[in-house]
Design an enzyme around this catalytic site. Structure first.
Site, short mmCIF file in Angstrom:
data_model
loop_
_atom_site.label_atom_id
_atom_site.label_comp_id
_atom_site.label_asym_id
_atom_site.label_seq_id
_atom_site.Cartn_x
_atom_site.Cartn_y
_atom_site.Cartn_z
N HIS A 1 0.83 -1.22 0.00
CA HIS A 1 0.00 0.00 0.00
C HIS A 1 0.85 1.26 0.00
O HIS A 1 0.35 2.35 -0.26
CB HIS A 1 -1.04 -0.02 1.13
N ASP B 1 0.30 -7.56 1.64
CA ASP B 1 0.70 -6.15 1.65
C ASP B 1 2.23 -6.00 1.60
O ASP B 1 2.82 -5.42 2.51
CB ASP B 1 0.11 -5.46 2.89
N SER C 1 4.09 2.44 8.20
CA SER C 1 3.81 1.36 7.26
C SER C 1 5.00 1.06 6.37
O SER C 1 5.71 1.97 5.96
CB SER C 1 2.65 1.73 6.34
N GLY C 2 5.16 -0.21 6.07
CA GLY C 2 6.26 -0.64 5.22
C GLY C 2 7.52 -0.88 6.00
O GLY C 2 8.45 -1.54 5.53
N1 ARG Z 1 -1.29 2.03 7.39
C1 ARG Z 1 -0.42 2.81 8.20
C2 ARG Z 1 0.65 3.47 7.34
O1 ARG Z 1 0.42 3.61 6.16
C3 ARG Z 1 0.12 2.03 9.37
C4 ARG Z 1 -0.93 1.89 10.39
C5 ARG Z 1 -0.52 1.09 11.54
N2 ARG Z 1 -1.57 1.24 12.50
C6 ARG Z 1 -1.52 0.75 13.72
N3 ARG Z 1 -2.49 1.00 14.54
N4 ARG Z 1 -0.51 0.02 14.10
O2 ARG Z 1 1.63 4.01 7.80
#
Ligand code: ARG
Length: 255
Positions: A66, A113, A205-206
């Site tokens: 993503h 992902d 993320s990532g």
């Molecule tokens: N999807 C988020 C990002 O793009 C990460 C979210 C992680 N959330 C959590 N509650 N641990 O950075």
């Protein structure tokens, strides 16, 4: 990464009139780039950090699908060897020549992902090995993992200037299924505390989740950040070891 209970702090503020020095980071702490040389972040064409990543081979960076979807290689750069985003002299900024996204990826909460960025030049930093199929034991509930990133330090806060880390235990799959109906056990694991307070957040993320010198997870999704009963959800890397080897071990010419 990590957020705090604002309530407690507002109460403190009201009584003392001064803010606590580290009010943004409860449950997390600074991490050094020397100790985590494989931790990188991704910047967009304006130089803004938007995700994390991990060096898994000299010219390969593993991140979340993503984070990569809809971007073209020329609009993404990898910043490596830099702990402080504002320290432009530290580390290197690497150009991306190719983006591989898992063929079955649709959305983070459906699994798969993961993405691999191929860099124009090899990075002068040590890669981190990733979990193999045989490493399933590393996901035993209760195992303490370390998540790293430059993401937000509170749910609605700003991303971090410095590399941060937090320790979170793997939670039983049943807990994750109960709290997130869409949770896919084979592809994901969740980690954190029932009471919340320590977590990854937007911008992380990532990025890497590690234990025993191995990459076991990639930060993927969650509801809010550090909320009670809403742990972070991570990619179960061991499950993708085969797919990843086929991309990461490929010589630049076959790709
Ligand atoms: N999807 C988020 C990002 O793009 C990460 C979210 C992680 N959330 C959590 N509650 N641990 O950075």
């Amino acid at each position: 990464m990590r957020r705090l209970l604002v309530l407690v702090l507002s109460a403190m503020l009201a009584s003392t009139g001064t803010a606590a020095a580290n009010e943004q980071v409860v449950g997390g702490e600074r991490a050094s780039i020397q100790a985590n040389p494989w931790a990188v972040y991704l910047v967009d064409d304006r130089g803004t950090q938007f995700c994390g990543g991990t060096i898994v081979a000299p010219s390969k960076v593993l991140t979340a699908a993503h984070c990569a979807l809809g971007r073209s290689p020329k609009d993404v750069q990898v910043v490596a060897g830099r702990e402080d985003k504002q320290d432009r002299r530290a580390g290197v900024t690497a150009a991306v020549t190719k983006i591989w996204i898992h063929q079955q990826y649709v959305s983070a909460d459906e699994g798969e992902d993961i993405a691999v960025l191929t860099l124009k030049d090899a990075l002068p930093y040590e890669p981190l090995p990733f979990a193999e199929l045989s490493d399933r034991a590393l996901y035993q509930p209760g195992t303490m993992l370390r998540a790293l990133g430059w993401g937000r330090t509170s749910e609605n806060g700003r991303t971090s200037r410095f590399l941060m880390q937090a320790s979170v235990p793997v939670l039983p799959d049943e807990f994750c299924v109960d709290t997130y109906p869409q949770f896919v056990q084979a592809d994901m694991f969740c980690a954190g505390y029932e009471g919340g307070k320590v977590d990854t957040c937007q911008g992380d993320s990532g990025g890497p989740v590690v234990v025993d010198g191995k990459l076991v997870g990639v930060t993927s999704w969650g509801e809010g950040c550090a909320r009670r009963n809403k742990p972070g959800v991570y990619v179960r890397i061991s499950r993708y070891a085969r797919d990843l080897h086929s991309v990461v071990d490929a010589s630049p010419l076959d790709l």
